[in-house]
Design an enzyme around this catalytic site. Structure first.
Site, short mmCIF file in Angstrom:
data_model
loop_
_atom_site.label_atom_id
_atom_site.label_comp_id
_atom_site.label_asym_id
_atom_site.label_seq_id
_atom_site.Cartn_x
_atom_site.Cartn_y
_atom_site.Cartn_z
N GLY A 188 0.82 -1.21 0.00
CA GLY A 188 0.00 0.00 0.00
C GLY A 188 0.85 1.25 0.00
CB SER A 189 -0.14 4.70 0.72
OG SER A 189 -0.68 4.56 2.02
N GLY A 193 2.17 2.60 5.37
CA GLY A 193 3.38 1.80 5.64
C GLY A 193 4.05 2.25 6.94
CD GLU A 210 6.80 -5.85 -1.90
OE1 GLU A 210 6.98 -5.16 -2.91
OE2 GLU A 210 7.64 -6.69 -1.49
CB CYS A 248 3.06 -0.34 -7.12
SG CYS A 248 3.20 -2.08 -7.54
P1 NAD Z 1 -3.39 2.29 1.34
O1 NAD Z 1 -2.11 2.44 2.06
O2 NAD Z 1 -4.39 3.36 1.45
O3 NAD Z 1 -4.15 0.96 1.81
C1 NAD Z 1 -3.50 -0.29 1.80
C2 NAD Z 1 -4.15 -1.20 2.83
O4 NAD Z 1 -3.95 -0.64 4.13
C3 NAD Z 1 -5.67 -1.37 2.68
O5 NAD Z 1 -5.99 -2.71 2.94
C4 NAD Z 1 -6.24 -0.46 3.75
O6 NAD Z 1 -7.48 -0.87 4.23
C5 NAD Z 1 -5.20 -0.58 4.82
N1 NAD Z 1 -5.16 0.57 5.74
C6 NAD Z 1 -5.45 1.86 5.44
N2 NAD Z 1 -5.27 2.62 6.54
C7 NAD Z 1 -4.87 1.79 7.53
C8 NAD Z 1 -4.52 1.98 8.90
N3 NAD Z 1 -4.59 3.20 9.47
N4 NAD Z 1 -4.14 0.92 9.62
C9 NAD Z 1 -4.07 -0.32 9.05
N5 NAD Z 1 -4.39 -0.55 7.77
C10 NAD Z 1 -4.79 0.49 7.02
O7 NAD Z 1 -2.97 2.01 -0.18
P2 NAD Z 1 -3.90 1.74 -1.41
O8 NAD Z 1 -4.59 3.00 -1.78
O9 NAD Z 1 -4.71 0.52 -1.19
O10 NAD Z 1 -2.82 1.36 -2.53
C11 NAD Z 1 -2.16 2.33 -3.28
C12 NAD Z 1 -0.72 2.42 -2.88
O11 NAD Z 1 -0.16 1.13 -2.78
C13 NAD Z 1 0.12 3.12 -3.95
O12 NAD Z 1 1.05 3.96 -3.32
C14 NAD Z 1 0.81 1.99 -4.66
O13 NAD Z 1 2.02 2.34 -5.29
C15 NAD Z 1 1.03 1.02 -3.56
N6 NAD Z 1 1.14 -0.34 -4.08
C16 NAD Z 1 2.34 -0.96 -4.01
C17 NAD Z 1 2.48 -2.23 -4.53
C18 NAD Z 1 3.79 -2.97 -4.48
O14 NAD Z 1 3.78 -4.17 -4.77
N7 NAD Z 1 4.89 -2.34 -4.16
C19 NAD Z 1 1.38 -2.87 -5.12
C20 NAD Z 1 0.17 -2.20 -5.16
C21 NAD Z 1 0.06 -0.94 -4.63
#
Ligand code: NAD
Length: 487
Positions: A188-189, A193, A210, A248
């Site tokens: 995720g973001s 992270g 990731e 990503c």
């Molecule tokens: P996000 O960080 O908003 O959410 C990711 C996950 O975290 C979701 O399941 C969400 O419910 C959970 N989450 C959100 N807030 C949280 C909290 N406070 N505590 C615990 N969990 C929480 O990211 P997104 O919008 O789902 O994805 C987009 C981002 O992910 C982009 O930056 C993208 O580049 C990255 N990404 C990376 C990869 C990789 O393999 N490197 C793959 C896909 C996406």
């Protein structure tokens, strides 16, 4: 979630009972994952269509097919991955053998993202299960049909005492992060992270992050029309055909020499028409923006008056359909949001340079990306990119394909992530490599125990330098004495 602690306690007990250790259990779960994908293709296609507007061909290429490939790879290699690896010891280690034995970490938490909601969840599960762990998967709430599919169907194919899906958004994610895990795998973001890593620190839980970032594509002034066409098709495919740029490792922006820019844009226009037709919205070949929030975020990037003038192709948007046309910009200001934040959508800025070699300085002044792509046959430029820049991966003359190579580690560096997975790297990421040594009682070296004297010191020196002749000479009392300064 009512009795989360109780449920996790039961999962831990089941894991500690050794139920997930055997190769047969791991194989059965991997086969379960395979059947889950194969027997439910139609439902997965429909879920990905509903959540993200993906065409079944795109859904199969990026999520089902890639996961099927990875499961088959894991099934084929599992025995080798699980086997003990003999460790080579020096000859001085008389009558001693050693090995590295991989063991499961325990209870793993996977928090996944919405852009490849099936593919990324399954890809990480493959590693967790191959390594013999128990796992809780929390898919993203922003792809609700896919999340609900996983929650409903996984229990029908996998051992529910060891593999659970818990649905929910940030609040549930935060509750899960309060628990003690043996490993947290997060996709995720960067913002979330940081939250994950902070929570993990409390229990000293290892994390894999990731994350994302801005992946650049350097496009050299290619001379042959064949190379130019191949490069443009690959760039457009990587940018617009994988979740409409919400990927990503998608191309975030392009670096090109000024003199080649207008020819490149023209070629892109022609090929965009071939891929998405006169009316891309009707083409069914481009995914939709995940929700209104992200639509508005992307719209505001273009609404910036400083940016509007740099749009050279596209720009059409339909909020009701969450559609954004493939859009190309030339030289938007570098200090604008579109060039500072990860775009994560079908907007493609092109930044022009005097010389293509200037791209190296450009990249070095920015955070380390997940991937760098370079379309060039210039070997000296290729060498400079490899030696002077840092990124999770580098691909020459293509994009995204590194995700499919099981033999390559997938992950970021610096701000783009921590840890790596895919293939054997996944198995290792979710295993502890236990160091094991076996000693015989028969032989020992008398000088390893006190009381100490200079003679023993000299033998230690000979041993640690593997100086076998020195050892014999010292034992015979004719070894060369070294000057020793004792305080
Ligand atoms: P996000 O960080 O908003 O959410 C990711 C996950 O975290 C979701 O399941 C969400 O419910 C959970 N989450 C959100 N807030 C949280 C909290 N406070 N505590 C615990 N969990 C929480 O990211 P997104 O919008 O789902 O994805 C987009 C981002 O992910 C982009 O930056 C993208 O580049 C990255 N990404 C990376 C990869 C990789 O393999 N490197 C793959 C896909 C996406």
């Amino acid at each position: 979630m009512e009795d989360l602690e109780g449920e996790l306690g039961a999962m831990r007990e089941y894991h500690d009972g050794g139920n997930t250790r055997d190769a047969s259990w791991r194989r059965a779960q991997l086969r379960g994952l395979l059947l889950l994908l194969l027997e439910n293709q139609a439902e997965i296609f429909s879920a990905l269509q509903q959540d993200l507007g993906k065409h079944p061909a795109e859904a199969y290429r990026d999520e089902i097919g890639s996961a099927v490939k990875s499961i088959n790879y894991a099934l084929h290699h599992l025995k080798g991955w699980m086997s003990n690896k003999k460790a080579k010891l020096p000859a001085v280690a008389l009558l001693t053998t050693a090995a590295i034995i991989p063991e499961p970490l325990g209870l793993v938490l996977i928090i996944s993202s919405w852009n490849f909601p099936i593919g990324l969840s399954i890809e990480s599960l493959i590693g967790v299960i191959s390594a013999g762990n128990s796992v809780v998967l929390k898919p993203s709430e922003l792809a609700p049909t896919c999340s609900s599919f996983l929650a409903r169907k996984m229990p029908l194919y996998l051992d529910t005492k060891a593999v659970r899906v818990i649905e929910g958004g940030p609040a549930i994610g935060e509750q899960l992060l309060l628990q003690r895990w043996d490993k947290i795998f997060f996709t995720g973001s960067t913002r979330v992270g940081r939250i994950v890593m902070t929570a993990a620190a409390k229990h000293l839980t290892p994390v894999t992050l990731e994350l994302g970032g801005k992946c650049p594509a350097i496009v050299d002034t290619l001379s042959s029309s064949w190379d130019k066409k191949a490069a443009v098709e690959r760039i457009l495919g990587a940018k617009f055909s994988a979740c409409a740029g919400q990927a990503c490792i998608g191309i975030d922006y392009i670096l090109v020499e000024q003199k080649f820019c207008s020819a490149l844009v023209e070629l892109m226009r022609v090929n965009l028409k071939t891929m998405f037709g006169e009316n891309p919205k009707q083409s069914r070949s481009i995914a939709r923006i995940v929700n209104r929030h992200h639509f508005q975020r992307l719209k505001s990037l273009l609404d910036d008056p400083k940016i509007r003038g740099s749009v050279v192709h596209g720009g059409f948007m339909d909020e009701d359909d969450l559609f954004i046309e493939p859009t190309i910009l030339v030289d938007p200001p570098l200090e604008s949001a579109i060039m500072e934040d990860e775009i994560f959508g079908p907007l493609l800025p092109i930044i022009t340079l005097n010389k293509i070699e200037d791209s190296i300085r450009f990249l070095k002044s920015r955070p380390k990306p997940l991937s760098i792509y370079a379309f060039t046959k210039d070997e000296s430029l290729q060498r400079r990119i490899l030696s002077e820049t840092s990124s999770g991966s580098v691909v020459f003359n293509d994009a995204l394909i590194q995700y499919l190579a099981d033999a390559l580690p997938f992950g970021g560096v610096g701000g783009s992530g921590i840890g790596k997975y895919h293939g054997k790297f996944s198995f290792d990421e979710f295993s502890h490599q236990k160091a094991v040594a076996w000693r015989s009682f028969l032989v020992d070296f008398w000088f390893r125990f006190p009381p100490w004297n200079g003679y023993k010191l000299q033998l230690f020196q000979n041993f640690y330098e593997y100086d076998y002749i020195g050892i014999v000479l010292t034992v015979l009392g004719i070894g060369k004495q070294r000057a020793i300064h004792l305080s």
